[in-house]
Design a protein around this motif. Structure first.
Motif, PDB file in Angstrom:
ATOM      1  N   ALA A   1      40.269  15.599  51.138  1.00  0.00           N
ATOM      2  CA  ALA A   1      41.601  15.148  50.707  1.00  0.00           C
ATOM      3  C   ALA A   1      41.609  13.636  50.483  1.00  0.00           C
ATOM      4  O   ALA A   1      42.176  13.149  49.490  1.00  0.00           O
ATOM      5  N   VAL A   2      40.964  12.888  51.373  1.00  0.00           N
ATOM      6  CA  VAL A   2      40.891  11.428  51.228  1.00  0.00           C
ATOM      7  C   VAL A   2      40.106  11.070  49.969  1.00  0.00           C
ATOM      8  O   VAL A   2      40.520  10.209  49.179  1.00  0.00           O
ATOM      9  N   LEU A   3      38.981  11.733  49.751  1.00  0.00           N
ATOM     10  CA  LEU A   3      38.171  11.464  48.552  1.00  0.00           C
ATOM     11  C   LEU A   3      38.927  11.802  47.273  1.00  0.00           C
ATOM     12  O   LEU A   3      38.851  11.071  46.281  1.00  0.00           O
ATOM     13  N   GLU A   4      39.673  12.896  47.290  1.00  0.00           N
ATOM     14  CA  GLU A   4      40.466  13.266  46.115  1.00  0.00           C
ATOM     15  C   GLU A   4      41.522  12.208  45.825  1.00  0.00           C
ATOM     16  O   GLU A   4      41.759  11.861  44.667  1.00  0.00           O
ATOM     17  N   GLN A   5      42.135  11.673  46.860  1.00  0.00           N
ATOM     18  CA  GLN A   5      43.143  10.622  46.676  1.00  0.00           C
ATOM     19  C   GLN A   5      42.508   9.362  46.101  1.00  0.00           C
ATOM     20  O   GLN A   5      43.048   8.746  45.179  1.00  0.00           O
ATOM     21  N   HIS A   6      41.338   8.990  46.633  1.00  0.00           N
ATOM     22  CA  HIS A   6      40.622   7.822  46.107  1.00  0.00           C
ATOM     23  C   HIS A   6      40.273   8.028  44.631  1.00  0.00           C
ATOM     24  O   HIS A   6      40.394   7.101  43.823  1.00  0.00           O
ATOM     25  N   HIS A   7      39.847   9.234  44.305  1.00  0.00           N
ATOM     26  CA  HIS A   7      39.487   9.526  42.915  1.00  0.00           C
ATOM     27  C   HIS A   7      40.707   9.422  42.006  1.00  0.00           C
ATOM     28  O   HIS A   7      40.630   8.838  40.913  1.00  0.00           O
ATOM     29  N   GLN A   8      41.833   9.960  42.444  1.00  0.00           N
ATOM     30  CA  GLN A   8      43.056   9.873  41.635  1.00  0.00           C
ATOM     31  C   GLN A   8      43.485   8.423  41.442  1.00  0.00           C
ATOM     32  O   GLN A   8      43.895   8.024  40.351  1.00  0.00           O
ATOM     33  N   ASP A   9      43.379   7.620  42.501  1.00  0.00           N
ATOM     34  CA  ASP A   9      43.711   6.198  42.393  1.00  0.00           C
ATOM     35  C   ASP A   9      42.782   5.495  41.396  1.00  0.00           C
ATOM     36  O   ASP A   9      43.221   4.678  40.590  1.00  0.00           O
ATOM     37  N   TYR A  10      41.493   5.840  41.474  1.00  0.00           N
ATOM     38  CA  TYR A  10      40.509   5.244  40.575  1.00  0.00           C
ATOM     39  C   TYR A  10      40.805   5.608  39.123  1.00  0.00           C
ATOM     40  O   TYR A  10      40.819   4.740  38.245  1.00  0.00           O
ATOM     41  N   VAL A  11      41.088   6.883  38.876  1.00  0.00           N
ATOM     42  CA  VAL A  11      41.379   7.338  37.516  1.00  0.00           C
ATOM     43  C   VAL A  11      42.624   6.631  36.992  1.00  0.00           C
ATOM     44  O   VAL A  11      42.660   6.164  35.848  1.00  0.00           O
ATOM     45  N   ARG A  12      43.651   6.513  37.831  1.00  0.00           N
ATOM     46  CA  ARG A  12      44.884   5.835  37.428  1.00  0.00           C
ATOM     47  C   ARG A  12      44.610   4.378  37.063  1.00  0.00           C
ATOM     48  O   ARG A  12      45.090   3.876  36.047  1.00  0.00           O
TER      49      ARG A  12
END
Length: 91
Positions: free
Chosen positions: A31-42
């Protein structure tokens, strides 16, 4: 015989409990990695929008994208700032 079965049952329960705890920890990390990925993509999407907005020539856009791909976000932002400074000086 009953004692052996009880011990075996207890060991299996402990193993299952441990496995469940590890699964929960992995799910939390995912879940933490998915959030980091979404932040990165944004942030990348915002940066690509900025490239399109700031760069006045296709060559500048290509250079900005090349910097983003090969060197990362921070160098790309520095390049965009330098483009803005040059545009202001030219005005």
């Amino acid at each position: 015989m009953t004692l052996t079965l009880d011990n075996r049952s207890q060991n299996q329960e402990l193993s299952l409990t441990k496995a469940l705890r590890q699964i929960q920890q992995l799910n939390s990390k995912i879940a933490v990695l998915e959030q980091h990925h979404q932040d990165y993509v944004r942030s990348q999407q915002n940066l690509i929008s900025a490239i399109a907005e700031i760069c006045v020539s296709p060559m500048q856009e290509i250079e900005a994208l090349r910097i983003l791909i090969y060197r990362g976000e921070a160098p790309c932002r520095r390049y965009l700032r330098s483009v803005l400074v040059k545009q202001r000086k030219a005005s």
